[in-house]
Design a protein around this motif. Structure first.
Motif, mmCIF file in Angstrom:
data_model
loop_
_atom_site.group_PDB
_atom_site.id
_atom_site.type_symbol
_atom_site.label_atom_id
_atom_site.label_comp_id
_atom_site.label_asym_id
_atom_site.label_seq_id
_atom_site.Cartn_x
_atom_site.Cartn_y
_atom_site.Cartn_z
ATOM 1 N N THR A 162 0.638 -1.107 -0.146
ATOM 2 C CA THR A 162 -0.016 -0.132 0.026
ATOM 3 C C THR A 162 0.889 1.311 -0.029
ATOM 4 N N GLY A 163 0.723 1.986 -1.063
ATOM 5 C CA GLY A 163 1.310 3.371 -0.925
ATOM 6 C C GLY A 163 1.807 3.782 -2.376
ATOM 7 N N PHE A 177 5.700 8.636 -13.394
ATOM 8 C CA PHE A 177 4.667 9.368 -12.220
ATOM 9 C C PHE A 177 4.636 8.433 -11.113
ATOM 10 N N THR A 178 3.810 8.991 -10.023
ATOM 11 C CA THR A 178 3.580 8.332 -8.823
ATOM 12 C C THR A 178 2.178 7.985 -9.179
ATOM 13 N N GLY A 179 1.991 6.632 -8.817
ATOM 14 C CA GLY A 179 0.877 6.082 -8.764
ATOM 15 C C GLY A 179 0.352 5.491 -7.509
ATOM 16 N N LEU A 180 -0.942 5.063 -6.926
ATOM 17 C CA LEU A 180 -1.091 4.681 -5.767
ATOM 18 C C LEU A 180 -1.496 2.967 -5.825
ATOM 19 N N PHE A 196 -7.139 8.753 -0.593
ATOM 20 C CA PHE A 196 -6.500 7.208 -0.599
ATOM 21 C C PHE A 196 -6.260 6.858 0.888
ATOM 22 N N THR A 197 -5.796 7.877 1.695
ATOM 23 C CA THR A 197 -5.500 7.550 3.105
ATOM 24 C C THR A 197 -6.819 7.301 3.918
ATOM 25 N N GLU A 198 -7.965 7.951 3.560
ATOM 26 C CA GLU A 198 -9.159 7.598 4.130
ATOM 27 C C GLU A 198 -9.724 6.139 3.636
ATOM 28 N N VAL A 224 2.030 8.506 1.879
ATOM 29 C CA VAL A 224 0.852 8.937 0.762
ATOM 30 C C VAL A 224 0.634 10.382 0.556
ATOM 31 N N LEU A 225 0.582 10.760 1.586
ATOM 32 C CA LEU A 225 -0.001 12.304 1.787
ATOM 33 C C LEU A 225 1.310 13.222 0.944
#
Length: 252
Positions: free
Chosen positions: A125-126, A149-152, A200-202, A225-226
């Motif tokens: 996760t992240g 790029f950054t993905g989650l 995403f954190t929620e 993540v944030l």
């Protein structure tokens, strides 16, 4: 009048589903009357869905395609069959509907079209670094994104072998298939393209005890993540909405 696009929910957790719908809607820059929703966990896909909507976006789920069939509930089996119907419509020659499958959904598309779904490429996760392929740089949805790029992500399975005819669009160091296209109306991503870092954190809080990460690591992972910039993935969904919905007459 039916909205032109449909968000397809496959999450049993309703609070996560509500938030995911909003993430898709905002990412695609659609008003609520332009994006319908259906919860496949609680109701089947209507038989005439392929005529009622011209675009489908499929969210993620704690379900896994690679789970043994004997362990799947009747609900999971039914919704997987419904998702296969959507994928089949979008992948068929002369398709008149388009679809964008994400996370769990990429496994549905891969299995349906003869690829391999495997547990060999899970991702924590992240945030992860996603890289476009040469074909990805030419793709109508991904071509406008940064080459890296950054993905989650948060998944326990992935695509080990692409379906025949699929075009690899993006990859990462830990998961070789992050996105692909079939024909010119079906896209699938392993990463989540729709949420902001905060959203995403929620969602992480909802699945804190579901085995994606150690619950004691929640604060540390949330911090990573944030701190991540995830501006690029949503642009693929925005491009999808423009391509399939803008300058087309509304559905009757």
């Amino acid at each position: 009048m039916t909205a032109p696009a449909l968000y397809v929910c496959v999450r049993p957790q309703q609070n996560a589903a509500e938030a995911e719908y909003e993430s898709f809607r905002q990412a695609m820059r659609l008003e609520p009357d332009r994006l319908d929703r259906i919860d496949l966990v609680r109701e089947p896909l209507p038989p005439d869905a392929g005529e009622r909507w011209r675009a489908f976006v499929v969210g993620g789920s704690p379900f896994n395609v690679s789970d043994p069939e004997s362990t799947k509930t009747d609900v999971q089996k039914r919704l997987e069959a419904d998702l296969e119907r959507i994928a089949g419509w979008a992948a068929s020659a002369g398709a008149h509907v388009s679809a964008f499958f994400t996370c769990y959904g990429i496994g549905i598309v891969t299995r349906l079209l003869g690829g391999e779904v495997t547990r060999a490429y899970p991702e924590d996760t992240g945030p992860v670094t996603v890289s476009l392929t040469a074909e990805g740089r030419r793709d109508p949805l991904f071509g406008g994104l940064a080459e890296r790029f950054t993905g989650l992500t948060a998944h326990k399975e992935g695509t080990g072998r692409l379906p025949a005819g699929a075009v690899l669009l993006a990859t990462s160091q830990t998961c070789p298939v992050q996105a692909y296209r079939v024909g010119d109306r079906l896209w699938a991503t392993q990463f989540h393209p729709e949420p902001t870092a905060k959203a995403f954190t929620e969602r992480m809080a909802v699945y804190r005890d579901d085995g994606y990460f150690a619950s004691d690591d929640f604060e540390a992972i949330s911090g990573r993540v944030l701190a991540a910039s995830v501006t690029e993935p949503v642009r693929s969904l925005r491009a999808f909405a423009r391509r399939v919905l803008v300058d087309q007459p509304p559905a009757a």
